[in-house]
Design an enzyme around this catalytic site. Structure first.
Site, short mmCIF file in Angstrom:
data_model
loop_
_atom_site.label_atom_id
_atom_site.label_comp_id
_atom_site.label_asym_id
_atom_site.label_seq_id
_atom_site.Cartn_x
_atom_site.Cartn_y
_atom_site.Cartn_z
N GLU A 32 0.85 -1.19 0.00
CA GLU A 32 0.00 0.00 0.00
C GLU A 32 0.89 1.24 0.00
O GLU A 32 1.75 1.39 0.87
CB GLU A 32 -0.91 -0.01 1.23
CG GLU A 32 -1.67 1.28 1.50
CD GLU A 32 -2.50 1.77 0.33
OE1 GLU A 32 -2.40 2.97 0.00
OE2 GLU A 32 -3.22 0.94 -0.26
N SER A 46 -19.66 6.86 -0.68
CA SER A 46 -20.96 7.08 -0.01
C SER A 46 -21.29 5.97 0.96
O SER A 46 -22.30 6.06 1.67
CB SER A 46 -22.08 7.19 -1.05
OG SER A 46 -21.86 8.28 -1.92
N HIS A 50 -25.48 -0.82 -2.29
CA HIS A 50 -26.61 -0.67 -3.21
C HIS A 50 -27.28 -2.02 -3.46
O HIS A 50 -26.62 -3.07 -3.47
CB HIS A 50 -26.15 -0.09 -4.54
CG HIS A 50 -25.53 1.27 -4.43
ND1 HIS A 50 -26.27 2.40 -4.17
CD2 HIS A 50 -24.25 1.69 -4.54
CE1 HIS A 50 -25.47 3.47 -4.15
NE2 HIS A 50 -24.23 3.05 -4.37
N VAL A 172 4.67 1.09 -5.69
CA VAL A 172 5.18 0.28 -6.79
C VAL A 172 5.65 1.20 -7.91
O VAL A 172 4.91 2.07 -8.38
CB VAL A 172 4.11 -0.69 -7.31
CG1 VAL A 172 4.58 -1.43 -8.55
CG2 VAL A 172 3.74 -1.70 -6.21
N ARG A 309 -13.24 8.90 -7.50
CA ARG A 309 -13.62 7.57 -7.99
C ARG A 309 -12.83 7.26 -9.25
O ARG A 309 -12.63 8.14 -10.08
CB ARG A 309 -15.12 7.53 -8.28
CG ARG A 309 -15.97 7.60 -7.04
CD ARG A 309 -17.40 8.03 -7.34
NE ARG A 309 -18.18 8.11 -6.13
CZ ARG A 309 -18.09 9.09 -5.23
NH1 ARG A 309 -17.25 10.06 -5.42
NH2 ARG A 309 -18.83 9.08 -4.14
N ILE A 334 -12.92 0.25 -10.79
CA ILE A 334 -13.90 -0.19 -9.80
C ILE A 334 -14.43 1.05 -9.09
O ILE A 334 -13.99 1.42 -7.99
CB ILE A 334 -13.28 -1.19 -8.81
CG1 ILE A 334 -12.55 -2.31 -9.55
CG2 ILE A 334 -14.38 -1.76 -7.91
CD1 ILE A 334 -13.41 -3.14 -10.46
N CYS A 400 -17.28 14.60 22.10
CA CYS A 400 -18.38 14.51 21.12
C CYS A 400 -18.80 13.06 20.88
O CYS A 400 -20.00 12.74 20.87
CB CYS A 400 -17.95 15.14 19.80
SG CYS A 400 -17.48 16.88 19.89
N CYS A 440 -9.99 17.36 21.41
CA CYS A 440 -9.31 16.09 21.70
C CYS A 440 -8.05 15.83 20.89
O CYS A 440 -7.27 14.93 21.23
CB CYS A 440 -10.28 14.92 21.49
SG CYS A 440 -10.88 14.73 19.80
#
Length: 477
Positions: A32, A46, A50, A172, A309, A334, A400, A440
């Site tokens: 990663e 979102s 779906h 990479v 996206r 994707i 909170c 915080c």
């Protein structure tokens, strides 16, 4: 060391694939380029599972959305992460839009998805803040919401518990294939492996082209901007969609697993693959279009953000082995409905590896993945019992969201634990409440430094380029 499998990308896809492969006797590595898992497309989506009604019939999106929707609840339950069965409604304001609802209804019936058309009044009896302009709605009870970062972290945590290796901050740079194995050159080292799974999100087309110069899919980032409300009085309890158009599903109202509501997104294509800034024009568009479905725009906004996206020039998901070397599997373009489709896409990729390498099942696989301690969810008696075991569970750091110091320390110590502020924030939610870290954040910095054994001036927001504090050793800056 040579690996059997290298997975490029630790978003929801890479993490779910790693979790699947952890059941086998495979030497698996996840690479990663970012500082943590699930902090790019997965985090800024979102978060909707779906139902699968909307994608074009015969498309990969339709196939994997329907399958993924049916798999997601079981995966979340297995990993002890939140799954909100809230349902969803596509709203129509006139007879022309009603015709579109009928087309979606037909899709649903053909795909064996539970759905029905109801009146606007019936919808408002369930969702009283829906606009009076809404005359009809398509009800989709199997629509759900997850917390994508939580699922991503959990998948990798279980995979790591079963000896999958993960290297963060590793980009990479090149991939070569000598006919027998791959050599992956990163900005840190060169890695050898037998097969590669490319699910690198916004850069997945570039990774594919490292091996197949003729790879035809090119990604163009699509930026979506959102408002976030506080979680005291949510304006909706279900996902509220407008009738979709050629540019996507439109501006939505989405309840979250923590009680906030997301309003958005817009959809703006751009060239820059890293620019996730918000804009006055984009947020203005979201606000104006929210009022198509919600009677009054909420006043309890606590945050705005944007996500990118990976939209492809093919208009669909692309998943297939590399044409040049048959031991590389590409998952490219994707975008939406990628979250909903993730379990099914991950199964496709991991089944490909199993069929290719024919590994044995691990005899000592650890399936259990305990849920993070969340003190705010417990009754008073349980809280008192927990505090007797660890007094730090009684020291509230985030007022909170009611997150204690004990919870923060747990989130750092766990497998795939947090190493920076963003990692803490999206695991257990301090700094995500109404004050957005105003009270915080400095305390979280202190706790991170103590747990990691570093100076507070070494603590970052989300990697080396985002150091939070400047101290005496930085006075020349």
């Amino acid at each position: 060391m040579k690996y059997d499998v290298v997975i490029i990308g630790a978003g929801i896809l890479g993490s779910t694939i790693a979790d699947n492969l952890a059941k086998y006797k495979l030497n698996t590595l996840v690479l990663e380029k970012g500082c943590d898992s699930g902090l790019e497309q997965s985090m800024s989506s979102s978060a909707i599972v779906h139902s699968g009604i909307d994608p074009k019939s015969g498309s990969q999106k339709a196939k994997y959305n329907v399958l993924g929707n049916r798999m997601m609840k079981g995966l979340c339950n297995d990993l002890n992460v939140d799954y909100l069965e809230c349902g969803g409604y596509v709203c129509a304001s006139d007879e022309q839009e009603l015709e579109h609802l009928k087309k979606l209804l037909k899709n649903g019936q053909e795909r064996d998805i539970e759905c029905e058309i109801i009146s606007g009044d019936t919808l408002r009896s369930r969702e009283p803040h829906v606009s009076l302009n809404i005359k009809y709605a398509l009800a989709m009870p199997t629509t759900a919401v997850i917390y994508p970062t939580e699922l991503t972290v959990a998948c990798l945590e279980r995979a790591m518990n079963n000896d999958v290796k993960v290297e963060y901050n590793t980009e990479v740079k090149a991939i070569t294939h000598d006919g027998a194995s791959y050599s992956i050159e990163t900005d840190r080292e060169t890695i050898n492996c037998e097969c590669v799974i490319n699910c690198a999100g916004m850069n997945s087309d570039l990774i594919a082209k490292m091996v197949d110069k003729e790879f035809a899919i090119t990604l163009k980032p699509k930026r979506g901007e959102y408002f976030v409300t506080n979680n005291i009085k949510p304006v909706v309890s279900s996902v509220i969609y407008p009738v979709p158009n050629e540019n996507g599903k439109g501006v939505l109202a989405v309840p979250t697993t923590h009680g906030n509501v997301l309003l958005g997104p817009n959809g703006v294509y751009q060239e820059d693959r890293n620019d996730d800034s918000t804009s006055a024009s984009g947020l203005g568009f979201v606000q104006a279009n929210t009022q198509r479905i919600i009677a009054k725009f909420p006043t309890d906004i606590i945050k705005t953000y944007a996500g990118l996206r990976s939209s492809g020039n093919n208009g669909d998901f692309y998943l297939a082995p590399c044409n040049q070397t048959q031991k590389m599997f590409n998952l490219v373009a994707i975008d939406s409905p990628g979250i909903a489709s993730a379990p099914a896409l991950a199964k496709e990729a991991s089944d490909w590896v199993v069929n290719l390498l024919n590994p044995e099942l691990s005899s000592d696989y650890q399936n259990e993945r305990p849920r993070y301690v969340k003190m705010a969810e417990y009754d008073l008696a349980t809280q008192n019992q927990m505090i007797k075991q660890n007094q730090l569970y009684g020291k509230i750091i985030c007022r909170c969201e009611q997150v204690s110091e004990g919870e923060i320390r747990d989130a750092i110590r766990k497998q795939n634990g947090a190493k920076n502020l963003t990692g803490i924030k999206f695991r257990i939610r301090p700094m995500l409440g109404m004050c957005q870290g105003g009270f915080c954040e400095t305390e979280v910095v202190r706790i991170l430094a103590d747990e990691l054994g570093v100076d507070i001036t070494d603590i970052s927001r989300s990697g080396k380029q985002t150091i939070v504090l400047k101290g005496s050793k930085d006075e020349s800056v």
